[in-house]
Write an enzyme that holds these catalytic residues in place. Structure first.
Site, mmCIF file in Angstrom:
data_model
loop_
_atom_site.group_PDB
_atom_site.id
_atom_site.type_symbol
_atom_site.label_atom_id
_atom_site.label_comp_id
_atom_site.label_asym_id
_atom_site.label_seq_id
_atom_site.Cartn_x
_atom_site.Cartn_y
_atom_site.Cartn_z
ATOM 1 N N ARG A 1 0.827 -1.204 0.000
ATOM 2 C CA ARG A 1 0.000 0.000 0.000
ATOM 3 C C ARG A 1 0.862 1.255 0.000
ATOM 4 O O ARG A 1 0.704 2.134 -0.841
ATOM 5 C CB ARG A 1 -0.917 -0.027 1.242
ATOM 6 C CG ARG A 1 -2.082 0.938 1.188
ATOM 7 C CD ARG A 1 -1.802 2.274 1.790
ATOM 8 N NE ARG A 1 -1.313 2.167 3.181
ATOM 9 C CZ ARG A 1 -0.767 3.172 3.825
ATOM 10 N NH1 ARG A 1 -0.596 4.349 3.238
ATOM 11 N NH2 ARG A 1 -0.322 3.012 5.066
ATOM 12 N N HIS B 1 9.055 6.223 10.136
ATOM 13 C CA HIS B 1 9.580 6.515 8.804
ATOM 14 C C HIS B 1 11.103 6.610 8.864
ATOM 15 O O HIS B 1 11.661 7.008 9.890
ATOM 16 C CB HIS B 1 8.967 7.808 8.256
ATOM 17 C CG HIS B 1 7.552 7.605 7.823
ATOM 18 N ND1 HIS B 1 7.190 7.397 6.521
ATOM 19 C CD2 HIS B 1 6.406 7.545 8.538
ATOM 20 C CE1 HIS B 1 5.890 7.231 6.446
ATOM 21 N NE2 HIS B 1 5.376 7.315 7.656
ATOM 22 N N CYS C 1 13.273 5.749 -1.362
ATOM 23 C CA CYS C 1 14.137 5.495 -2.512
ATOM 24 C C CYS C 1 15.439 6.252 -2.343
ATOM 25 O O CYS C 1 15.432 7.425 -1.981
ATOM 26 C CB CYS C 1 13.458 5.961 -3.786
ATOM 27 S SG CYS C 1 14.504 5.755 -5.237
#
Lengths: 324, 324
Positions: free
Chosen positions: A16, A220, A251
């Site tokens: 997700r 995070h 990324c």
């Protein structure tokens, strides 16, 4: 070290979190391929899609197809995310395939709440009552309470642990007013302000006030603190984490600056298992999933253990040579 | 949390660790450019080159030029690495520009010692006596003792903390026999086996036996544990770390699999400063160096904070808006 838990429960959010931020559209079949592979690793919870406006999040336009397409595996809870009544109704249409659990959400930062939801705290509290009414009308129980921006906020700075404790109390009170019992409270490091020290302070304050309440961390890795923050949580006895295979959502390319996903599932599995904390997950199978995720998105993802490899092969070779 | 130190000392090893593994030759001028920029960040120790056989490590063939080329900055200690007498003699030739400190090294894994040095432990101990003689003949003091593979080994598996404690004792004893006082003992996670738990166990055992001995951690990030392991070290009162700007030496590309550098300096600076531990380093200036390092090597490097950014800009904006 006595507070390290014996086991942890991981909510895999890669399918997700990860695919919705990709610039290129990921073919539905490949999303399903990853979900099917993840469901064979021992993970017990996989969030497979968001039911959101396809104009706002084109990468999730195929959410219904994804949910119809994956292979159901007994013992694995498949879930989806929604942000409003319309999304919830779409999720309900898949109640045979998805576990539908209600969730409540308060914000530790008023400034962020205003920017994100255009609400003041009283409005957000009122909205939680309406949410419970919506869930109860559909026969859905409230499972999770969540505090956003619990460790700091770009628009409000550091957050006092006592404020988070108050909000946890409010969430529990709101749920109790409607006869709901929250299974776990999630603390979200929404804007990646947390350090291991603030994790310990905030979790410690909440645990002191509500010692029996199960806690979850949503971390995070934007500033590289994800695994260290998870360790700090483990030391405080936290036994539930949201995480994303390969660190999907993040990324290492400059072109994706600032897009850093949840803490990486296989790195968290590696650390936990190496410290004697059971995850139920087969690390090598999960590493294969992480490589598959890289292949699907077509660029490097931030996970480390998928490159460095686990230690099992060394231990196996050593024990073979010692017993021969 | 009471054991968190008030400050840490970082040995920046990026220019040495990072450039020697690159497939492409890095121009000497660009190595010097990075060293000069690093010397302006507040870092107090920068390892600039290895004096090794240029046929074995072509990327270090220009070590003499690099050492001659950087701009000396008062208060910054510039060092180099050598592996044998020939390398040491080359380094001595730059004693006006380099701080020349002796170092001793034992291995926690006999199997790794045999593979890496073709020696049994008694030979390695004897070699340390010869090293001290070489240093003393040149008027160089022994500053560092180092234990390689202190947290695990591909060829020997887990390492018992008591074994590391014994080796620390041997190092101190060898030095004392020659009238040398070791400044700090480094514990190396040479093959990236450590987790925060094993860091705590090994460091704890060493500290219990030698409470006044300064310790240093040399951590690799191959399996994503670098920052978490550093945090565990900080919690055990460790105040010295080897680290590499941008995580130089590592690379998120599949083509560089297994090549993972030291723990990333700016991520470690971010965590330390956010937890109230002084580093003396200007994080934003260091982030600029990390971006320069990426530009020099021509591919992404593993550091996270150089992409996610620090929190100072938010705090500055908040305090400006509050005081207006």
């Amino acid at each position: 070290m006595s507070d390290l838990p014996k086991s942890v429960y991981l909510n895999e959010e890669g399918p997700r979190e990860g695919f919705q931020i990709e610039a290129e559209t990921i073919p539905t079949a490949r999303k399903i391929e990853l979900i099917d592979r993840l469901a064979q690793t021992g993970l017990r919870h996989i969030q497979v899609a968001s039911f959101v406006n396809p104009r706002a999040v084109p990468g999730m336009a195929d959410a219904d197809m994804v949910v119809k397409g994956f292979r159901h595996v007994p013992g694995v809870e498949f879930t989806a995310l929604w942000l409003n009544q319309k999304g919830f109704q779409r999720a309900l249409g898949h109640s045979g395939r998805l576990a539908i659990n209600g969730s409540l959400n308060l914000y530790a930062s008023d400034a962020f709440l205003m920017r994100n939801q255009n609400r003041i705290p009283a409005q957000q509290r009122a909205a939680q009552h309406e949410l419970i009414a919506m869930y109860q009308a559909a026969g859905v129980r409230v499972k999770r309470g969540f505090i956003s921006a619990a460790f700091g906020c770009n628009f409000e700075g550091d957050i006092a642990p006592a404020h988070v404790v108050r909000l946890v109390g409010e969430l529990l009170h709101i749920a109790a007013e409607h006869g709901e019992t929250i299974d776990h409270i999630g603390l979200g490091d929404t804007m990646a302000w947390a350090t291991p020290r603030s994790i310990k302070r905030v979790v410690g304050a909440v645990r002191e006030a509500y010692p029996d309440q199960h806690l979850l961390l949503h971390l995070h890795d934007t500033r590289g603190m994800g695994i260290a923050n998870a360790f700090a949580g483990l030391e405080m006895g936290v036994r539930m984490f949201d995480s994303a295979v390969a660190g999907l959502g993040g990324c290492p390319f400059a072109g994706h600056q600032g897009a850093a996903g949840n803490v990486c599932t296989e790195d968290l599995v590696f650390m936990s298992e190496e410290m004697g904390i059971a995850t139920g997950v087969d690390l090598d199978a999960l590493i294969d999933c992480a490589r598959l995720a890289e292949d699907i998105v077509g660029h490097p993802l931030p996970g480390a253990v998928m490159r460095g490899g686990g230690l099992k092969k060394y231990r196996t070779a050593l024990s073979a040579s010692r017993s021969s």
